[in-house]
Design a protein around this motif. Structure first.
Motif, PDB file in Angstrom:
ATOM      1  N   GLY A 121      34.764  33.958   2.501  1.00 41.48           N
ATOM      2  CA  GLY A 121      34.547  32.573   2.880  1.00 41.48           C
ATOM      3  C   GLY A 121      34.052  31.729   1.712  1.00 41.48           C
ATOM      4  N   LEU A 122      33.176  32.316   0.878  1.00 40.80           N
ATOM      5  CA  LEU A 122      32.674  31.599  -0.296  1.00 40.80           C
ATOM      6  C   LEU A 122      33.789  31.348  -1.310  1.00 40.80           C
ATOM      7  CD1 LEU A 122      29.221  33.383  -0.828  1.00 40.80           C
ATOM      8  CD2 LEU A 122      29.641  31.083   0.054  1.00 40.80           C
ATOM      9  N   VAL A 123      34.680  32.335  -1.454  1.00 42.49           N
ATOM     10  CA  VAL A 123      35.837  32.135  -2.344  1.00 42.49           C
ATOM     11  C   VAL A 123      36.689  30.978  -1.832  1.00 42.49           C
ATOM     12  CG1 VAL A 123      37.977  33.160  -3.208  1.00 42.49           C
ATOM     13  CG2 VAL A 123      35.883  34.524  -3.144  1.00 42.49           C
ATOM     14  N   GLY A 124      36.872  30.912  -0.501  1.00 47.76           N
ATOM     15  CA  GLY A 124      37.613  29.809   0.081  1.00 47.76           C
ATOM     16  C   GLY A 124      36.951  28.463  -0.183  1.00 47.76           C
ATOM     17  N   THR A 130      45.142  31.576  12.357  1.00 45.97           N
ATOM     18  CA  THR A 130      46.171  30.736  12.956  1.00 45.97           C
ATOM     19  C   THR A 130      45.640  29.345  13.268  1.00 45.97           C
ATOM     20  OG1 THR A 130      47.217  32.689  13.940  1.00 45.97           O
ATOM     21  CG2 THR A 130      47.809  30.547  14.861  1.00 45.97           C
ATOM     22  N   THR A 131      44.470  29.270  13.914  1.00 48.80           N
ATOM     23  CA  THR A 131      43.909  27.965  14.252  1.00 48.80           C
ATOM     24  C   THR A 131      43.417  27.225  13.019  1.00 48.80           C
ATOM     25  OG1 THR A 131      41.808  29.088  14.786  1.00 48.80           O
ATOM     26  CG2 THR A 131      43.273  28.544  16.618  1.00 48.80           C
ATOM     27  N   ALA A 132      43.060  27.948  11.969  1.00 48.87           N
ATOM     28  CA  ALA A 132      42.681  27.288  10.714  1.00 48.87           C
ATOM     29  C   ALA A 132      43.889  26.575  10.115  1.00 48.87           C
ATOM     30  CB  ALA A 132      42.128  28.313   9.718  1.00 48.87           C
ATOM     31  N   ILE A 133      45.044  27.222  10.178  1.00 53.66           N
ATOM     32  CA  ILE A 133      46.264  26.592   9.667  1.00 53.66           C
ATOM     33  C   ILE A 133      46.670  25.427  10.560  1.00 53.66           C
ATOM     34  CG2 ILE A 133      48.700  26.952   9.121  1.00 53.66           C
ATOM     35  CD1 ILE A 133      48.076  29.818   8.469  1.00 53.66           C
ATOM     36  N   LEU A 134      46.489  25.581  11.877  1.00 53.71           N
ATOM     37  CA  LEU A 134      46.782  24.481  12.791  1.00 53.71           C
ATOM     38  C   LEU A 134      45.905  23.275  12.464  1.00 53.71           C
ATOM     39  CD1 LEU A 134      48.121  23.284  15.304  1.00 53.71           C
ATOM     40  CD2 LEU A 134      46.319  24.359  16.674  1.00 53.71           C
ATOM     41  N   LEU A 135      44.637  23.527  12.140  1.00 53.20           N
ATOM     42  CA  LEU A 135      43.720  22.454  11.760  1.00 53.20           C
ATOM     43  C   LEU A 135      44.247  21.728  10.526  1.00 53.20           C
ATOM     44  CD1 LEU A 135      41.009  21.530  12.964  1.00 53.20           C
ATOM     45  CD2 LEU A 135      39.863  22.858  11.208  1.00 53.20           C
ATOM     46  N   GLY A 136      44.749  22.512   9.565  1.00 49.67           N
ATOM     47  CA  GLY A 136      45.340  21.905   8.380  1.00 49.67           C
ATOM     48  C   GLY A 136      46.609  21.147   8.705  1.00 49.67           C
ATOM     49  N   GLY A 137      47.390  21.667   9.661  1.00 48.09           N
ATOM     50  CA  GLY A 137      48.610  20.988  10.072  1.00 48.09           C
ATOM     51  C   GLY A 137      48.324  19.625  10.677  1.00 48.09           C
ATOM     52  N   LEU A 138      47.255  19.533  11.461  1.00 50.67           N
ATOM     53  CA  LEU A 138      46.861  18.241  12.024  1.00 50.67           C
ATOM     54  C   LEU A 138      46.534  17.251  10.912  1.00 50.67           C
ATOM     55  CD1 LEU A 138      44.521  19.400  14.958  1.00 50.67           C
ATOM     56  CD2 LEU A 138      46.869  18.562  15.133  1.00 50.67           C
ATOM     57  N   THR A 139      45.835  17.755   9.875  1.00 48.26           N
ATOM     58  CA  THR A 139      45.485  16.897   8.740  1.00 48.26           C
ATOM     59  C   THR A 139      46.739  16.386   8.033  1.00 48.26           C
ATOM     60  OG1 THR A 139      43.436  18.147   8.416  1.00 48.26           O
ATOM     61  CG2 THR A 139      44.180  16.771   6.588  1.00 48.26           C
ATOM     62  N   LEU A 140      47.720  17.266   7.853  1.00 46.60           N
ATOM     63  CA  LEU A 140      48.956  16.874   7.185  1.00 46.60           C
ATOM     64  C   LEU A 140      49.728  15.822   7.973  1.00 46.60           C
ATOM     65  CD1 LEU A 140      50.281  20.350   5.933  1.00 46.60           C
ATOM     66  CD2 LEU A 140      49.180  18.564   4.581  1.00 46.60           C
ATOM     67  N   MET A 141      49.500  15.795   9.282  1.00 41.32           N
ATOM     68  CA  MET A 141      50.183  14.808  10.124  1.00 41.32           C
ATOM     69  C   MET A 141      49.335  13.560  10.355  1.00 41.32           C
ATOM     70  SD  MET A 141      52.172  17.207  12.926  1.00 41.32           S
ATOM     71  CE  MET A 141      50.780  18.282  13.293  1.00 41.32           C
ATOM     72  N   GLY A 142      48.219  13.464   9.638  1.00 38.73           N
ATOM     73  CA  GLY A 142      47.376  12.281   9.741  1.00 38.73           C
ATOM     74  C   GLY A 142      46.389  12.313  10.874  1.00 38.73           C
ATOM     75  N   LEU A 143      46.107  13.494  11.429  1.00 38.35           N
ATOM     76  CA  LEU A 143      45.143  13.632  12.521  1.00 38.35           C
ATOM     77  C   LEU A 143      43.921  14.392  12.036  1.00 38.35           C
ATOM     78  CD1 LEU A 143      47.650  14.707  15.329  1.00 38.35           C
ATOM     79  CD2 LEU A 143      46.701  12.417  14.977  1.00 38.35           C
ATOM     80  N   GLU A 144      42.812  14.221  12.735  1.00 38.90           N
ATOM     81  CA  GLU A 144      41.591  14.943  12.392  1.00 38.90           C
ATOM     82  C   GLU A 144      40.972  15.501  13.660  1.00 38.90           C
ATOM     83  OE1 GLU A 144      37.330  14.393  10.020  1.00 38.90           O
ATOM     84  OE2 GLU A 144      38.728  12.722  10.188  1.00 38.90           O
ATOM     85  N   GLY A 186      37.166  28.975   4.968  1.00 36.86           N
ATOM     86  CA  GLY A 186      36.327  28.351   3.945  1.00 36.86           C
ATOM     87  C   GLY A 186      37.065  27.252   3.205  1.00 36.86           C
ATOM     88  N   PHE A 187      38.332  27.491   2.902  1.00 41.89           N
ATOM     89  CA  PHE A 187      39.140  26.500   2.187  1.00 41.89           C
ATOM     90  C   PHE A 187      39.357  25.248   3.040  1.00 41.89           C
ATOM     91  CE2 PHE A 187      43.259  24.622   1.068  1.00 41.89           C
ATOM     92  CZ  PHE A 187      43.079  24.409  -0.300  1.00 41.89           C
ATOM     93  N   VAL A 188      39.676  25.438   4.320  1.00 47.18           N
ATOM     94  CA  VAL A 188      39.957  24.309   5.210  1.00 47.18           C
ATOM     95  C   VAL A 188      38.715  23.442   5.429  1.00 47.18           C
ATOM     96  CG1 VAL A 188      40.555  23.687   7.576  1.00 47.18           C
ATOM     97  CG2 VAL A 188      41.883  25.428   6.382  1.00 47.18           C
ATOM     98  N   LEU A 189      37.552  24.084   5.564  1.00 44.89           N
ATOM     99  CA  LEU A 189      36.331  23.353   5.910  1.00 44.89           C
ATOM    100  C   LEU A 189      35.532  22.882   4.699  1.00 44.89           C
ATOM    101  CD1 LEU A 189      35.014  25.444   8.938  1.00 44.89           C
ATOM    102  CD2 LEU A 189      36.298  23.308   8.982  1.00 44.89           C
TER     103      LEU A 189
END
Length: 494
Positions: free
Chosen positions: A171-174, A325-339, A436-439
């Motif tokens: 997580g720290l590396v992320g 999976t949900t971490a990537i989904l969270l990133g996907g929302l960001t890519l589509m302009g959602l938070e 870690g990377f997403v957050l």
């Protein structure tokens, strides 16, 4: 709420969006039936293509795929005795013995129908949670949002497998990877090493694909195993559906277990199926679990799909990804302009409700499609991994390059991909790194806003204290549940 749900239904049923949902369903089934792949890999493959997409279209594609992976993974689990994903391990315990007895079609019929019921229950659970969560979420300010990101980061311990220390370090590396580029609070660049490419930070799609998909490519090339014989397909799938209906209470109980486990960040995945399997074994009378009891297929399959609805609750409403999976989904929302967070039940409530409808429809259509394709897919599931690699490699390279149309993305993809492969060899967990990377950016931004607005007084905020207690409770409860699942797993394997 009802009016918003009806409006979201009309959005989801738009023909152009239905096409993308069915595309996601098809990809999800393929990812599930190919042993070694997972929802995280599938999401990583799709993520670059949702950049700038209409949110409803992107949601239809991503959720359509996520919803049915736990359905498609039944094929290799039952027919070949190989888990399609980490969440289908318990299905093998009784599914494969049934296939060896010539009852593969019956086992898969029961599994697909149970998955359908579990997925619908998961979608309903997500819908019913929204009204109760709204008053709480709308009261959140930067200190509470910071604590929520800390809650998400604390899940690295639960996603660490047997070693919490490895999960925390990952997580720290992320966090370090997420800190590359411009700082959110001060006008400076960090860890760029005078590279213009790094000033924009690392691309989430590239990191996600590299850390999860790249190691799978290498593993497929190095693993020379090939299943040469598939189990016989005798009997009828309809017989399995009728058996599931006779065990409707087992399906319902297992689905509830799946929702609860999915709601707890850091669990799910390979945990939910074993917990549901153990729960079913304890509550079903006169069972022969482990010897070809079809109820040993119904319980984990129902819980697997219900888990997806439960996991969406903390991800969408609180911005806490509890799995890769949900971490990537969270990133996907960001890519589509959602938070993710308060906006998902206020300004973007229609998007959240469209996710609920997509979950329900994808589970129904996915299960029906799997029932229709039992015989032809059983043949496809025996394809050697070496033959799949070229197709996956082309998708990965295109996805990585189109992220920012820079050769730097391909270099980062290879470097982080090799690092991810080393992590798999050393048995280091990869989901904590992605979380870690997403957050990373959100955690730092909310921290500085809290300090600037409230000084250190925000630490004494009652809701902040409550969230701190929640972190401790979830970590403690999650550790207990994980130990229980490990005991069930060891008991099942003996």
């Amino acid at each position: 709420m009802i009016e918003s749900a009806i409006e979201a239904l009309t959005i989801v049923l738009d023909p152009s969006r239905l096409i993308y949902m069915f595309l996601g369903i098809g990809i999800g089934i393929i990812v599930g039936l190919l042993p070694g792949l997972s929802g995280t890999v599938g999401m990583a493959l799709l993520l670059p293509f949702v950049f700038g997409m209409d949110p409803y279209v992107g949601i239809a594609l991503l959720i359509g795929m996520v919803a049915v992976i736990q359905t498609g993974d039944t094929f290799p689990s039952v027919l070949l005795g190989i888990p399609g994903t980490s969440g289908s391990q318990a299905t093998i315990m009784d599914g494969y013995p049934l296939a060896q007895q010539g009852k593969a079609a019956k086992a898969m019929g029961a599994a697909f129908f149970s998955s359908l019921v579990g997925g619908v229950i998961g979608g309903i659970a997500l819908f019913l949670t929204i009204p109760f969560a709204e008053p709480l979420i709308t009261a959140f300010s930067s200190p509470e949002l910071f604590m929520l990101t800390m809650l998400g980061l604390s899940m690295t311990g639960l996603l660490a497998g047997k070693s919490v220390f490895k999960g925390i370090l990952a997580g720290l590396v992320g966090l370090l990877l997420g800190a590359i580029g411009s700082a959110p609070a001060v006008p400076e660049y960090r860890y760029t090493f005078d590279s213009l490419y790094l000033t924009q930070g690392l691309s989430l799609p590239v990191v996600a694909m590299a850390i999860f998909a790249f190691p799978i490519i290498i593993t497929m090339l190095t693993d020379k195993k090939k299943v040469t014989e598939a189990a016989k397909l005798e009997g009828g799938a309809l017989q399995g559906v009728m058996t599931s209906l006779k065990n409707k209470f087992l399906m319902a109980r297992s689905a509830v277990v799946g929702v609860i486990i999915g709601f707890i960040p850091g669990l799910g995945g390979s945990v939910v199926d074993w917990i549901a399997y153990g729960f079913g074994k304890k509550t079903v009378k006169n069972n022969t679990f482990g010897e070809g009891d079809i109820r040993g297929v119904i319980a984990p399959e129902s819980a697997n799909n219900a888990k997806e609805g439960g996991s969406m609750i903390p991800t969408l409403l609180f911005g806490i990804p509890g799995s890769g999976t949900t971490a990537i989904l969270l990133g996907g929302l960001t890519l589509m302009g959602l938070e993710a967070g308060p906006s998902m039940i206020t300004t973007n409530l229609d998007v959240t409700l469209s996710i609920v409808w997509t979950l329900v429809f994808a589970n129904i259509f996915g299960a029906i499609l799997c029932l229709m394709l039992i015989r032809p897919i059983s043949k496809l599931s025996t394809i050697s991994g070496e033959l799949i690699v070229p197709f996956l490699l082309v998708l990965l390279v295109i996805g990585a390059y189109q992220s920012s149309l820079s050769w730097g993305d391909l270099v980062v993809f290879v470097l982080i991909g090799l690092f991810g492969y080393v992590m798999t060899i050393l048995d280091w967990p990869r989901p904590p790194l992605l979380i870690g990377f997403v957050l990373a950016m959100s955690a730092e931004r909310y921290y500085w806003i809290s300090i600037e607005r409230y000084g250190w007084e925000w630490i004494t905020n009652p809701l902040v204290i409550v969230l701190a207690v929640v972190i401790l409770v979830l970590l403690t409860g999650g550790a207990i549940m994980k130990r229980f699942s490990q005991k069930v797993e060891s008991g099942g394997e003996s």
